[in-house]
Design a protein around this motif. Structure first.
Motif: not given
Length: 653
Positions: A310-314, A320-324, A338-341, A344-346
């Motif tokens: 649940p924490f990772k989904r949050f 995603t919301k902040m990026g968009l 920092f927290i997600l993208f 993912l790129r790596d």
């Protein structure tokens, strides 16, 4: 294998005015940059490297070996198999002796292969392995023009005794022998090559019929590749991972034309299944992936979130919301990065990308925005085989997810016969304009007029930024019987943004309302079903489960909320199998063949519009190896909204 790139490179483009054919440009690069790494191929977990000197040596051997086997100037050499260095060497070798090359998709069926071989009168074919050789030998007398079949992988080949068969090693030996006998022959043949020579026969997509063969000339093709590089530069040493099929025009541009001009490195993965892992090892500088691949990556990311805590989904939802949101102001969110993208790129090997592209079919804006928020410098391309591939692109500082960018410097686009909204047929021309269709002057006269290519696509020029907007094929734009105009492709792309939807076909032409036939994405939906404790046996069984219908209903309703009310999907059903190029339902580049769909699924379509709640299916499907399976199932018709239509139609419903 992934490397940090601290050194800033400067583009260096070869002199194509002087070296105006592929073999001439290769010979120059071998002389001036012979020790530069030009290709890598992963085999048994090891990346094998090839230099320009290796490239030139192999092309020389192949070319003279083909000449020794009786292949003459003006004849055609076929190439059949996966993306491999030998594929490229064989193509340029054919050009070196004045022959044309024709790439054949590796998953082609025997009947399709026989058609292309007969049509182009192919004299020699370079095959990857036993699988492709089997395909050809099974054709027997259906391919009488073929004099020699060269195989590159000797495993499993000892049992064959067909006189046409020859190993790649033997071909090279014959080439070396001829080189000793006539030491100046190769160089003389290369010098005989002219920029006006037809070098490539490239299959068109064939959405409505069997593919045509576009005749592409060396000089114009190289000029167009240079025009592309001026719009989207590549540097010596830049890494590219060759994923899309080499018979496709854009892979020809990247792997053959641009590589010889810009001297970047082409990397060939070990197997299709190892693509993403190999891509991560290389850490490419630029990539070209089909929309379906980008959609699959986006779907996989969302599917992995289903398995996470649940924490990772949050954190994923927050990032995603902040990026968009940052993307709306043409900025990047450092916190989302920092927290997600960044991770993912790596994970997907996108950390070093300076350019990423998609083309060959339309991509939904949602998928495009997601990757830009992720930090992938994705650009949309637009073009045709007949114009040597793409001739529009997004520029670095001018990205619009709803468009395909602007034309290259030496290309032009206009809209023919626009309506009151500016929508008309897209007409284009580029440096790489094809000479015509091989042995099909009638089709050439229809598509190529006054130096322009009539694409058959509908679109308009965005007045705000001058970008080209592609809507759909002109023939696919449709009206319902109620007069509602719609683009099937536009709505299909919205549906395919869902991780649970692999393919979708929108119905409604001359019918009262819009409906959809949907193929579930097996890899994702099966994982979802396992998590939910839903039992199933196979694709057909899973797609018929009421829980899966409920899941897809939510996805379709989400898309409906973004559409005008008149264009909303009112009914849908889930097909019992995936749409497949082998069944003629998709082209080899995975474009929907709507005519085939309308004919093959006529009963299902009739069930949707006649008010039936379900339809019994009893059919047989044929697999690529020739085996068959009987399918017996019931397709439910899910109603989302009250049907619209004339009173008698509504009464019937």
């Amino acid at each position: 294998m992934a490397r940090k790139r601290n050194q800033k490179m400067t583009p260096e483009f070869g002199d194509i005015a002087r070296y105006d054919t592929f073999p001439k440009l290769l010979a120059y690069n071998a002389r001036e940059h012979g020790r530069e790494i030009v290709m890598r191929e992963k085999e048994f977990g090891i990346w094998n490297e090839f230099t320009f000197a290796d490239y030139q040596r192999k092309v020389r051997q192949y070319a003279l070996g083909l000449r020794a086997m009786g292949i003459e100037r003006g004849e055609c050499v076929g190439l059949l198999g996966a993306n491999r260095p030998e594929w490229v060497w064989g193509e340029v070798a054919a050009h070196a002796i004045g022959a044309t090359s024709l790439g054949i998709y590796k998953d082609v069926l025997g009947e399709e292969a026989a058609y292309l071989i007969h049509y182009a009168e192919i004299k020699a074919i370079l095959c990857e392995d036993e699988e492709q050789v089997d395909k050809l030998l099974e054709l027997g007398d259906d391919i009488p023009t073929v004099k020699v079949i060269v195989y590159c992988d000797p495993r499993g080949m000892r049992k064959y005794d067909d006189p046409r068969l020859m190993s790649e090693e033997d071909l090279c030996a014959k080439g070396d022998a001829l080189d000793r006998e006539q030491p100046g022959l190769y160089d003389a043949e290369v010098e005989r090559g002219a920029p006006e020579d037809v070098s490539i026969l490239c299959t068109t997509s064939g959405t409505t019929s069997k593919p045509k063969l576009a005749m592409l000339q060396s000089g114009p093709f190289l000029k167009h590749c240079l025009d592309y590089l001026n719009a989207d530069p590549k540097c010596p040493g830049d890494d590219y991972v060759s994923v899309l099929p080499l018979p496709w025009i854009m892979e020809q541009v990247y792997v053959v034309g641009q590589q010889l001009i810009a001297r970047n490195i082409i990397n060939f993965v070990e197997e299709e299944e190892t693509t993403m892992a190999d891509l991560r090892e290389i850490g490419p500088t630029f990539v070209l992936l089909a929309p379906r691949v980008w959609e699959s990556i986006a779907a996989e990311i969302r599917a992995r979130m289903m398995d996470s805590t649940p924490f990772k989904r949050f954190m994923y939802d927050l990032g995603t919301k902040m990026g968009l949101k940052a993307l709306e102001t043409k900025k990047r969110s450092w916190l989302a990065d920092f927290i997600l993208f960044r991770a993912l790129r790596d994970r997907y090997g996108f950390s070093f990308l300076t350019s990423a592209a998609t083309g060959g079919a339309a991509m939904g804006p949602e998928t495009f925005k997601f990757f830009h928020a992720m930090g992938v410098p994705l650009k949309q391309l637009y073009g045709q085989t007949e114009l040597a591939g793409a001739y529009t692109i997004h520029r670095n500082d001018d990205i619009d997810p709803e468009t395909v960018g602007v034309s290259f410097d030496q290309a032009e686009v206009r809209i023919n016969d626009p309506d009151e909204e500016g929508v008309g047929e897209i007409v284009g021309r580029s440096e790489g304009m094809f000479l015509g269709y091989f042995r099909n002057q009638e089709a050439t006269d229809v598509d190529k007029r006054d130096g322009w290519m009539y694409t058959g696509d509908a679109g308009y020029i965005n007045k705000k930024n001058g970008h080209l907007v592609v809507i759909d094929r002109v023939k696919d734009l449709a009206n319902t019987s109620m007069g509602v105009r719609f683009s099937p492709q536009y709505i299909e792309n919205k549906l395919k943004f869902s991780p649970f939807v692999a393919e979708a076909v929108i119905l409604g032409r001359d019918l009262p309302y819009l409906a959809a036939m949907i193929c579930i994405r097996w890899s994702i939906v099966s994982k979802w079903a396992e998590q939910k404790g839903i039992s199933f046996t196979n694709y057909t069984n899973l797609s018929a489960r009421p829980e899966v219908y409920g899941l897809l209903r939510e996805e379709v309703e989400r898309v409906n909320e973004t559409l005008p009310e008149a264009q909303r999907i009112r009914k849908f059903l889930l097909l019992y199998k995936e749409l497949d190029p082998d069944d003629g339902e998709l082209t080899r580049t995975r474009k929907v063949r709507r005519g085939v769909i309308a004919e093959k699924y006529a009963r299902e379509i009739e069930a949707i519009y006649s008010g039936q709640d379900a339809i019994d299916v009893d059919t047989t499907i044929t697999f690529q190896d020739g085996s068959t399976a009987r399918i017996q199932t019931t397709l439910n018709v899910e109603t989302l909204l009250p049907p619209e239509g004339p009173p008698d139609q509504q009464a019937a419903e």
